[in-house]
Design a protein around this motif. Structure first.
Motif, short mmCIF file in Angstrom:
data_model
loop_
_atom_site.label_atom_id
_atom_site.label_comp_id
_atom_site.label_asym_id
_atom_site.label_seq_id
_atom_site.Cartn_x
_atom_site.Cartn_y
_atom_site.Cartn_z
N PRO A 231 0.80 -1.23 0.00
CA PRO A 231 0.00 0.00 0.00
C PRO A 231 0.83 1.29 0.00
CG PRO A 231 0.04 -0.98 2.18
CD PRO A 231 0.86 -1.88 1.31
N ASP A 232 2.17 1.17 -0.09
CA ASP A 232 2.99 2.39 -0.11
C ASP A 232 2.96 3.01 -1.50
OD1 ASP A 232 3.63 1.89 2.47
OD2 ASP A 232 5.58 0.98 2.01
N MET A 233 3.07 4.34 -1.53
CA MET A 233 3.13 5.05 -2.82
C MET A 233 4.02 6.26 -2.65
SD MET A 233 0.00 6.59 -5.11
CE MET A 233 -1.06 5.19 -5.14
N ASN A 234 4.86 6.48 -3.64
CA ASN A 234 5.73 7.64 -3.51
C ASN A 234 4.90 8.91 -3.67
OD1 ASN A 234 6.49 9.42 -5.65
ND2 ASN A 234 8.20 8.12 -6.27
N PRO A 235 5.23 9.98 -2.92
CA PRO A 235 4.36 11.16 -2.83
C PRO A 235 4.07 11.82 -4.18
CG PRO A 235 6.18 11.31 -1.24
CD PRO A 235 6.42 10.09 -2.06
N VAL A 236 5.02 11.77 -5.11
CA VAL A 236 4.78 12.40 -6.42
C VAL A 236 3.71 11.59 -7.17
CG1 VAL A 236 5.81 13.05 -8.63
CG2 VAL A 236 7.12 13.32 -6.50
N LYS A 237 3.82 10.27 -7.08
CA LYS A 237 2.80 9.42 -7.72
C LYS A 237 1.46 9.60 -7.04
CE LYS A 237 5.63 5.95 -9.87
NZ LYS A 237 6.05 4.56 -9.91
N ARG A 238 1.45 9.79 -5.72
CA ARG A 238 0.19 10.01 -4.99
C ARG A 238 -0.50 11.27 -5.51
NH1 ARG A 238 -3.73 7.54 -3.65
NH2 ARG A 238 -2.82 6.14 -2.12
N LEU A 239 0.30 12.31 -5.71
CA LEU A 239 -0.25 13.57 -6.21
C LEU A 239 -0.87 13.36 -7.60
CD1 LEU A 239 -0.50 16.60 -5.54
CD2 LEU A 239 1.63 16.95 -6.81
N TYR A 240 -0.12 12.68 -8.48
CA TYR A 240 -0.60 12.43 -9.83
C TYR A 240 -1.88 11.58 -9.81
CZ TYR A 240 -0.80 10.81 -14.62
OH TYR A 240 -1.24 10.51 -15.88
N SER A 241 -1.86 10.53 -8.98
CA SER A 241 -3.00 9.64 -8.88
C SER A 241 -4.24 10.39 -8.36
CB SER A 241 -2.64 8.47 -7.95
OG SER A 241 -3.73 7.66 -7.70
N ASN A 242 -4.04 11.25 -7.35
CA ASN A 242 -5.16 12.03 -6.81
C ASN A 242 -5.72 12.99 -7.85
OD1 ASN A 242 -4.94 10.76 -4.38
ND2 ASN A 242 -4.00 12.46 -3.29
N LEU A 243 -4.81 13.62 -8.60
CA LEU A 243 -5.27 14.55 -9.65
C LEU A 243 -6.11 13.83 -10.69
CD1 LEU A 243 -2.26 16.94 -10.29
CD2 LEU A 243 -4.61 17.57 -9.69
N LYS A 244 -5.60 12.66 -11.11
CA LYS A 244 -6.32 11.87 -12.09
C LYS A 244 -7.70 11.46 -11.58
CE LYS A 244 -5.28 8.04 -14.67
NZ LYS A 244 -4.74 6.74 -14.76
N ASP A 245 -7.74 11.02 -10.33
CA ASP A 245 -9.02 10.61 -9.74
C ASP A 245 -9.97 11.80 -9.59
OD1 ASP A 245 -8.55 7.94 -9.63
OD2 ASP A 245 -7.92 7.90 -7.54
N ALA A 246 -9.41 12.99 -9.28
CA ALA A 246 -10.25 14.18 -9.12
C ALA A 246 -10.89 14.55 -10.46
CB ALA A 246 -9.42 15.35 -8.58
N VAL A 247 -10.09 14.52 -11.53
CA VAL A 247 -10.59 14.93 -12.84
C VAL A 247 -11.50 13.86 -13.45
CG1 VAL A 247 -9.90 15.48 -15.21
CG2 VAL A 247 -8.61 16.41 -13.28
N ALA A 248 -11.06 12.61 -13.41
CA ALA A 248 -11.76 11.58 -14.17
C ALA A 248 -12.85 10.85 -13.38
CB ALA A 248 -10.75 10.57 -14.72
N TYR A 249 -12.86 11.03 -12.04
CA TYR A 249 -13.82 10.25 -11.26
C TYR A 249 -14.59 11.06 -10.21
CZ TYR A 249 -11.92 6.02 -13.29
OH TYR A 249 -11.55 5.05 -14.18
N PHE A 250 -13.91 11.53 -9.18
CA PHE A 250 -14.61 11.92 -7.96
C PHE A 250 -14.71 13.42 -7.71
CE2 PHE A 250 -12.47 7.76 -7.24
CZ PHE A 250 -13.60 6.97 -7.30
N GLY A 251 -14.03 14.24 -8.49
CA GLY A 251 -14.05 15.69 -8.28
C GLY A 251 -13.06 16.09 -7.19
N LEU A 252 -12.71 17.37 -7.19
CA LEU A 252 -11.71 17.85 -6.20
C LEU A 252 -12.23 17.74 -4.77
CD1 LEU A 252 -9.96 21.02 -7.64
CD2 LEU A 252 -8.88 18.93 -6.76
N LYS A 253 -13.57 17.85 -4.61
CA LYS A 253 -14.13 17.84 -3.26
C LYS A 253 -13.83 16.54 -2.51
CE LYS A 253 -18.78 16.41 -4.71
NZ LYS A 253 -18.33 15.99 -6.04
#
Ligand SMILES: O=C(O)CCC(=O)C(=O)O
Ligand SMILES: [Fe+2]
Length: 263
Positions: A231-253
Motif C-alpha cells: 500500500p505504499d506510494m511515492n508522494p509524487v505518484k500520490r499527487l498524480y493519482s489524486n489529480l487523475k481521480d479528481a478529474v476523471a472520477y470523484f471531483g476535487l471535493k
C-alpha cells in the motif's frame, strides 16, 4: 394480489436475513465455485477472470442495489474529452452512506479467495484512496470509458474487482483485450455484460479494457473494489493519482478534509 403479497413477504424475509449476515452468503458463493478450474482460467487468460452470478442476482438486487440508488444524488459527473464520460461515488461516500458494500470489500473469506486465485497476499487500499471501494454510474447517453490499464501507482501490484449491480443496457459493455502485453500470444477480445452479481477480477497492469457507450434511456451501475500487494506510494505518484481521480472520477471535493456524515 395474494401472490404479489407473498412475494413481497419473501423478499422482506430475505432482506432481514441478509442484514444479519451477508458474510454467510459470500462464504456460500465461494464454496460453490470450482476453484481449481477458475484459477486455471484466470492464469490462462493473462490474470483476468469473469464469474457469472458470483452472488445470486436476488441478493444483489435486494441488499446492495438499494444502497447504490440511495447515493445516486451524490454522484460526481465527469467528462474527459476523447476518453471518458460518466458518474462516480467515492469510497468516502460509500463509507458514510452505502456501507453494505464494505461487507463484501472487507470480507475475510472474499480476500482469502482472491489471494488464492491471484497467488499474492492482497491488502485493502489505504483509507485515503477514494477508489478503494467505489461506484461507477453510466446513466446518460454516451457514458463510456476508452481503452486503458488500471495502472498501479502503488509500490505493489493493483487488482481491480468489478461487480455488476444494474445492467439495463444493450450497448454498454466491458470490452477486454487479453494478452495485449504478451507478444507470444494473440490478443483475444471479450465483450461482457455485467449483470447483478457478476464478478470481474484482474491485475490492473495486465488488462487492456474499455466500456462502450451507453444509449439513451439505458443504465449501468458497477461496484469497483481495489486491492494492492503493497500500500505504499511515492508522494509524487500520490499527487498524480489524486489529480487523475479528481478529474476523471470523484471531483476535487473528494480530496478536501472531510466531516463525519450528519445522519
Ligand atoms: O465500468 C466498468 O466496468 C469499468 C470501468 C473502468 O474500467 C474504469 O473506470 O477504470
Ligand atoms: Fe478500468
Amino acid at each position: 394480489m395474494n401472490g404479489a403479497l407473498n412475494h413481497q413477504r419473501a423478499n422482506m424475509k430475505l432482506a432481514d436475513t441478509l442484514k444479519a449476515d451477508l458474510g454467510a452468503e459470500i462464504e456460500q458463493a465461494i464454496r460453490s465455485l470450482d476453484f481449481d478450474e477458475l484459477r486455471q482460467t484466470y492464469w490462462r487468460q493473462g490474470e483476468f477472470l469473469f464469474i457469472k452470478e458470483f452472488l445470486p442476482r436476488e441478493i444483489v438486487e435486494q441488499y446492495l442495489v438499494p444502497q447504490a440508488q440511495t447515493v445516486k444524488p451524490l454522484v460526481n459527473r465527469n467528462y474527459v474529452p476523447g476518453h471518458k464520460k460518466g458518474g462516480s461515488v467515492s469510497y468516502f461516500q460509500v463509507i458514510d452512506r452505502a456501507p453494505r458494500f464494505l461487507e463484501l470489500y472487507r470480507s475475510p473469506a472474499f480476500l482469502e479467495f482472491l489471494n488464492r486465485l491471484v497467488g499474492a497476499k492482497l491488502m485493502l487500499c489505504p483509507d485515503s484512496d477514494p477508489h478503494s471501494c467505489a461506484l461507477y454510474y453510466y446513466t446518460e447517453a454516451g457514458d463510456h470509458i476508452g481503452y486503458h490499464y488500471d495502472t498501479s501507482y502503488y509500490k505493489g501490484a493493483r487488482y481491480t474487482i468489478l461487480m455488476g449491480l444494474v445492467d439495463r443496457s444493450e450497448h454498454c459493455r466491458l470490452v477486454c483485450q487479453l494478452h495485449k502485453k504478451d507478444p507470444a500470444k494473440t490478443s483475444d477480445e471479450m465483450r461482457l455484460a455485467t449483470g447483478p452479481g457478476d464478478l470481474v477480477i484482474f491485475n490492473g497492469d495486465r488488462l487492456w479494457h474499455a466500456v462502450t457507450p451507453l444509449a439513451e434511456g439505458e443504465e449501468r451501475i458497477v461496484l469497483t473494489m481495489e486491492y494492492v500487494t503493497n500500500p505504499d506510494m511515492n508522494p509524487v505518484k500520490r499527487l498524480y493519482s489524486n489529480l487523475k481521480d479528481a478529474v476523471a472520477y470523484f471531483g476535487l471535493k473528494a480530496f478536501l478534509p472531510r466531516r463525519p456524515a450528519s445522519s
